[in-house]
Design a protein around this motif. Structure first.
Motif, mmCIF file in Angstrom:
data_model
loop_
_atom_site.group_PDB
_atom_site.id
_atom_site.type_symbol
_atom_site.label_atom_id
_atom_site.label_comp_id
_atom_site.label_asym_id
_atom_site.label_seq_id
_atom_site.Cartn_x
_atom_site.Cartn_y
_atom_site.Cartn_z
ATOM 1 N N THR A 100 49.869 53.752 42.477
ATOM 2 C CA THR A 100 50.839 53.946 43.554
ATOM 3 C C THR A 100 50.380 53.200 44.794
ATOM 4 O OG1 THR A 100 51.354 56.158 42.721
ATOM 5 C CG2 THR A 100 52.013 55.689 44.971
ATOM 6 N N ILE A 101 51.345 52.661 45.554
ATOM 7 C CA ILE A 101 51.059 52.093 46.870
ATOM 8 C C ILE A 101 52.011 52.768 47.853
ATOM 9 C CG2 ILE A 101 50.951 50.039 48.319
ATOM 10 C CD1 ILE A 101 50.552 48.370 45.803
ATOM 11 N N ALA A 102 51.451 53.388 48.878
ATOM 12 C CA ALA A 102 52.254 54.079 49.884
ATOM 13 C C ALA A 102 53.044 53.080 50.722
ATOM 14 C CB ALA A 102 51.347 54.923 50.781
ATOM 15 N N SER A 103 54.096 53.558 51.334
ATOM 16 C CA SER A 103 54.933 52.734 52.205
ATOM 17 C C SER A 103 54.088 52.112 53.313
ATOM 18 C CB SER A 103 56.025 53.601 52.826
ATOM 19 O OG SER A 103 56.747 52.867 53.784
ATOM 20 N N GLY A 104 54.239 50.795 53.491
ATOM 21 C CA GLY A 104 53.520 50.086 54.536
ATOM 22 C C GLY A 104 52.066 49.795 54.236
ATOM 23 N N GLU A 105 51.588 50.196 53.075
ATOM 24 C CA GLU A 105 50.186 50.000 52.703
ATOM 25 C C GLU A 105 50.026 48.797 51.785
ATOM 26 O OE1 GLU A 105 47.522 51.886 53.839
ATOM 27 O OE2 GLU A 105 49.023 52.779 55.167
ATOM 28 N N SER A 106 48.774 48.336 51.694
ATOM 29 C CA SER A 106 48.410 47.237 50.796
ATOM 30 C C SER A 106 47.322 47.711 49.850
ATOM 31 C CB SER A 106 47.880 46.042 51.588
ATOM 32 O OG SER A 106 48.892 45.508 52.405
ATOM 33 N N ALA A 107 47.281 47.108 48.683
ATOM 34 C CA ALA A 107 46.240 47.412 47.706
ATOM 35 C C ALA A 107 45.632 46.114 47.219
ATOM 36 C CB ALA A 107 46.815 48.189 46.532
ATOM 37 N N ILE A 108 44.317 46.113 47.088
ATOM 38 C CA ILE A 108 43.630 44.957 46.523
ATOM 39 C C ILE A 108 43.564 45.167 45.014
ATOM 40 C CG2 ILE A 108 41.470 43.672 46.416
ATOM 41 C CD1 ILE A 108 41.066 44.409 49.371
ATOM 42 N N CYS A 109 44.039 44.173 44.285
ATOM 43 C CA CYS A 109 44.098 44.217 42.820
ATOM 44 C C CYS A 109 43.164 43.136 42.280
ATOM 45 C CB CYS A 109 45.523 43.962 42.361
ATOM 46 S SG CYS A 109 46.728 45.032 43.178
ATOM 47 N N LYS A 110 42.863 43.209 40.998
ATOM 48 C CA LYS A 110 41.894 42.275 40.421
ATOM 49 C C LYS A 110 42.375 41.752 39.083
ATOM 50 C CE LYS A 110 37.429 42.976 38.587
ATOM 51 N NZ LYS A 110 36.104 43.587 38.681
ATOM 52 N N ILE A 111 42.050 40.493 38.825
ATOM 53 C CA ILE A 111 42.288 39.885 37.519
ATOM 54 C C ILE A 111 40.972 39.283 37.052
ATOM 55 C CG2 ILE A 111 43.099 37.729 38.533
ATOM 56 C CD1 ILE A 111 44.915 37.483 36.052
ATOM 57 N N LYS A 112 40.665 39.466 35.763
ATOM 58 C CA LYS A 112 39.441 38.925 35.183
ATOM 59 C C LYS A 112 39.771 38.300 33.836
ATOM 60 C CE LYS A 112 34.666 39.942 34.002
ATOM 61 N NZ LYS A 112 34.190 38.667 34.458
ATOM 62 N N VAL A 113 39.352 37.046 33.664
ATOM 63 C CA VAL A 113 39.584 36.327 32.414
ATOM 64 C C VAL A 113 38.653 36.894 31.341
ATOM 65 C CG1 VAL A 113 39.557 34.075 31.265
ATOM 66 C CG2 VAL A 113 40.237 34.237 33.671
ATOM 67 N N ILE A 114 39.179 37.114 30.149
ATOM 68 C CA ILE A 114 38.382 37.571 29.012
ATOM 69 C C ILE A 114 37.448 36.423 28.612
ATOM 70 C CG2 ILE A 114 38.494 38.370 26.606
ATOM 71 C CD1 ILE A 114 39.698 40.365 28.653
ATOM 72 N N PRO A 115 36.159 36.695 28.382
ATOM 73 C CA PRO A 115 35.191 35.617 28.111
ATOM 74 C C PRO A 115 35.605 34.635 27.015
ATOM 75 C CG PRO A 115 34.033 37.671 28.465
ATOM 76 C CD PRO A 115 35.500 38.003 28.453
ATOM 77 N N GLU A 116 36.297 35.084 25.992
ATOM 78 C CA GLU A 116 36.708 34.201 24.902
ATOM 79 C C GLU A 116 37.668 33.103 25.363
ATOM 80 O OE1 GLU A 116 35.088 37.830 23.486
ATOM 81 O OE2 GLU A 116 36.951 37.640 24.594
ATOM 82 N N PHE A 117 38.297 33.264 26.522
ATOM 83 C CA PHE A 117 39.272 32.291 27.005
ATOM 84 C C PHE A 117 38.759 31.461 28.174
ATOM 85 C CE2 PHE A 117 41.744 35.299 24.609
ATOM 86 C CZ PHE A 117 42.536 34.454 23.859
ATOM 87 N N LEU A 118 37.468 31.539 28.463
ATOM 88 C CA LEU A 118 36.901 30.762 29.561
ATOM 89 C C LEU A 118 36.848 29.267 29.257
ATOM 90 C CD1 LEU A 118 33.989 33.070 30.756
ATOM 91 C CD2 LEU A 118 36.176 32.616 31.911
ATOM 92 N N GLU A 119 36.905 28.886 27.999
ATOM 93 C CA GLU A 119 36.792 27.482 27.625
ATOM 94 C C GLU A 119 38.138 26.792 27.462
ATOM 95 O OE1 GLU A 119 33.925 25.910 27.736
ATOM 96 O OE2 GLU A 119 33.050 27.830 28.298
ATOM 97 N N GLN A 120 39.211 27.448 27.857
ATOM 98 C CA GLN A 120 40.512 26.807 27.712
ATOM 99 C C GLN A 120 41.375 26.969 28.958
ATOM 100 O OE1 GLN A 120 43.331 29.015 24.961
ATOM 101 N NE2 GLN A 120 41.355 29.696 24.187
ATOM 102 N N ALA A 121 42.186 25.963 29.201
ATOM 103 C CA ALA A 121 43.158 26.020 30.288
ATOM 104 C C ALA A 121 44.376 26.796 29.787
ATOM 105 C CB ALA A 121 43.553 24.606 30.701
ATOM 106 N N PHE A 122 45.049 27.468 30.704
ATOM 107 C CA PHE A 122 46.278 28.161 30.331
ATOM 108 C C PHE A 122 47.143 28.404 31.555
ATOM 109 C CE2 PHE A 122 43.042 31.602 30.622
ATOM 110 C CZ PHE A 122 43.587 32.395 31.618
ATOM 111 N N GLU A 123 48.412 28.632 31.295
ATOM 112 C CA GLU A 123 49.382 29.088 32.289
ATOM 113 C C GLU A 123 50.076 30.291 31.684
ATOM 114 O OE1 GLU A 123 52.007 26.186 33.971
ATOM 115 O OE2 GLU A 123 50.411 24.689 34.133
#
Length: 125
Positions: free
Chosen positions: A65-88
């Motif tokens: 949940t994000i309250a009205s007027g608030e911000s949340a920091i989110c995170k994305i992490k690449v799975i190690p098996e896909f570090l050797e390839q480009a993707f979109e």
């Protein structure tokens, strides 16, 4: 019906910043994880649900949940098996507003420079 927004910094009821996420390698610099911010610009609290994510490419951490007027920091992490390839790829978040709004966030990985040994730069070991 989908709406394409030309100015993603002016969307409603949330703003995702940056609106396109890069997790790339440039020579010896490896960015295998990064953060982004979701800001609730509506008058009500919003629940977030991850409704679409490509299997196995990366993990996304979002608040429930994000309250009205608030911000949340989110995170994305690449799975190690896909570090050797480009993707979109992308992931899609659905909100609990009356319209059940959905936001799709593009993720781009590029491998720039050749043959260098990758060094995990942000939070990696």
């Amino acid at each position: 019906m989908a709406n394409i927004v030309r100015q993603p910094d002016s969307t409603y009821p949330i703003v995702v910043n940056p609106y396109k996420i890069f997790v790339s390698r440039a020579g010896a610099v490896e960015v295998d994880e990064t953060t982004f911010t979701i800001t609730n610009v509506s008058d009500a609290s919003l629940d977030l649900s991850l409704v679409s994510l490509p299997s196995g490419f990366f993990n996304v951490e979002l608040p429930e949940t994000i309250a009205s007027g608030e911000s949340a920091i989110c995170k994305i992490k690449v799975i190690p098996e896909f570090l050797e390839q480009a993707f979109e790829k992308s992931f899609t978040v659905e909100l609990s507003d009356d319209s059940k709004s959905r936001f799709t966030v593009p993720i781009q990985r590029r491998l720039i420079g050749g043959g260098a040994t990758a060094k995990k730069n942000l939070g990696g070991k």
